[in-house]
Design an enzyme around this catalytic site. Structure first.
Site, PDB file in Angstrom:
ATOM      1  N   ASP A 198      -0.525   5.006   0.515  1.00  0.00           N
ATOM      2  CA  ASP A 198      -0.839   5.585   1.953  1.00  0.00           C
ATOM      3  C   ASP A 198      -0.837   5.261   3.445  1.00  0.00           C
ATOM      4  O   ASP A 198      -1.646   4.868   3.302  1.00  0.00           O
ATOM      5  CB  ASP A 198      -1.947   6.593   1.108  1.00  0.00           C
ATOM      6  CG  ASP A 198      -1.677   7.494   0.278  1.00  0.00           C
ATOM      7  OD1 ASP A 198      -0.956   7.721   0.021  1.00  0.00           O
ATOM      8  OD2 ASP A 198      -2.730   7.623  -0.926  1.00  0.00           O
ATOM      9  N   ASP A 238       0.796  -0.681  -0.019  1.00  0.00           N
ATOM     10  CA  ASP A 238      -0.065  -0.333   0.592  1.00  0.00           C
ATOM     11  C   ASP A 238       0.839   1.460  -0.163  1.00  0.00           C
ATOM     12  O   ASP A 238       1.887   0.808   0.175  1.00  0.00           O
ATOM     13  CB  ASP A 238      -0.861  -0.198   0.785  1.00  0.00           C
ATOM     14  CG  ASP A 238      -1.902   1.141   1.694  1.00  0.00           C
ATOM     15  OD1 ASP A 238      -2.537   1.815   0.937  1.00  0.00           O
ATOM     16  OD2 ASP A 238      -1.813   1.742   2.087  1.00  0.00           O
ATOM     17  N   ASP A 277      -1.669  -0.592   6.032  1.00  0.00           N
ATOM     18  CA  ASP A 277      -1.746   0.552   7.365  1.00  0.00           C
ATOM     19  C   ASP A 277      -3.469   0.369   7.268  1.00  0.00           C
ATOM     20  O   ASP A 277      -3.685   0.654   8.605  1.00  0.00           O
ATOM     21  CB  ASP A 277      -1.379   0.917   7.509  1.00  0.00           C
ATOM     22  CG  ASP A 277      -2.262   2.846   6.584  1.00  0.00           C
ATOM     23  OD1 ASP A 277      -2.599   3.277   6.878  1.00  0.00           O
ATOM     24  OD2 ASP A 277      -2.356   2.211   5.246  1.00  0.00           O
TER      25      ASP A 277
END
Length: 209
Positions: A11, A9, A163
């Site tokens: 961001d 990922d 996240d």
């Protein structure tokens, strides 16, 4: 434990981009006469599609209205030039030392992802950059499936690092191993429900799993 392929990922995992993302959303809401929303709320949507955000914060908005706001957001976000975004400490060192091939699996579009990675000197570490281009966004597994197809590997050969709850759900749906990062934007209790294979508190910890 090394994996043949690592998917990331972006961001909240590689870059701390919340100020630019939430700032762009707030600007679009203000331009269109909608109430401002708490930054803490907007951060919770990072990693999910903007459709989800605008549906939830603007009751009764229709699909055409959402499409218009998303188009405005993309212009505003690009115009900001990522000036308030930064790379998390240790990310370049981790990427340079991590064995195996590396790719992205992000909700951003591929062109924007490439721009961000290049701006922060990360593009050269990746063998493939994949964003969400015209197919369902996470928590759907489609962006991870595209990575598997590109690299020609089985799910068990891949570790996906993210996240958010959407990342965990997408990774599980794709059948890959999942590493959850605690330094990003996600709700840790919600992420724990997906029983990630690994947790890390700092990017370089990925090197010693």
């Amino acid at each position: 434990m090394a994996f043949p392929v690592y998917l990331f990922d972006v961001d909240g995992t590689l870059t701390d981009s919340a100020p630019d993302i939430t700032g762009s959303v707030l600007e679009v809401l203000d331009r269109n006469g909608y109430p401002a929303q708490p930054v803490s709320l907007l951060r919770n949507y990072i990693g999910r599609h903007l459709i989800d955000l605008f549906e939830d914060v603007i009751p009764g908005i229709d699909a055409a209205g959402i499409d218009d706001l998303i188009a405005q957001y993309r212009v505003v976000y690009s115009a900001r030039g990522h000036v308030n975004t930064r790379t998390y400490d240790g990310v370049p060192e981790m990427l340079s030392a991590l064995p195996g091939r590396k790719g992205t699996a992000t909700t951003k579009g591929t062109p924007t992802t490439r721009i961000v990675l290049e701006k922060f000197g990360l593009l050269g570490y990746f063998d493939h950059v994949q964003g969400t281009d015209g197919f369902p966004a996470k928590p759907a597994p489609d962006v991870i499936h595209r990575g598997l197809e590109t690299f020609g590997v089985r799910p068990e050969d891949v570790l996906f690092v993210g996240d958010s709850t959407a990342d965990m759900a997408a990774g599980r749906a794709a059948g890959v191993r999942v590493c959850a990062v605690r330094y990003g934007y996600g709700n840790h209790l919600e992420m724990q429900a997906y029983e990630p294979d690994f947790w890390i508190d700092h990017p370089v910890e990925l090197l010693s799993l």
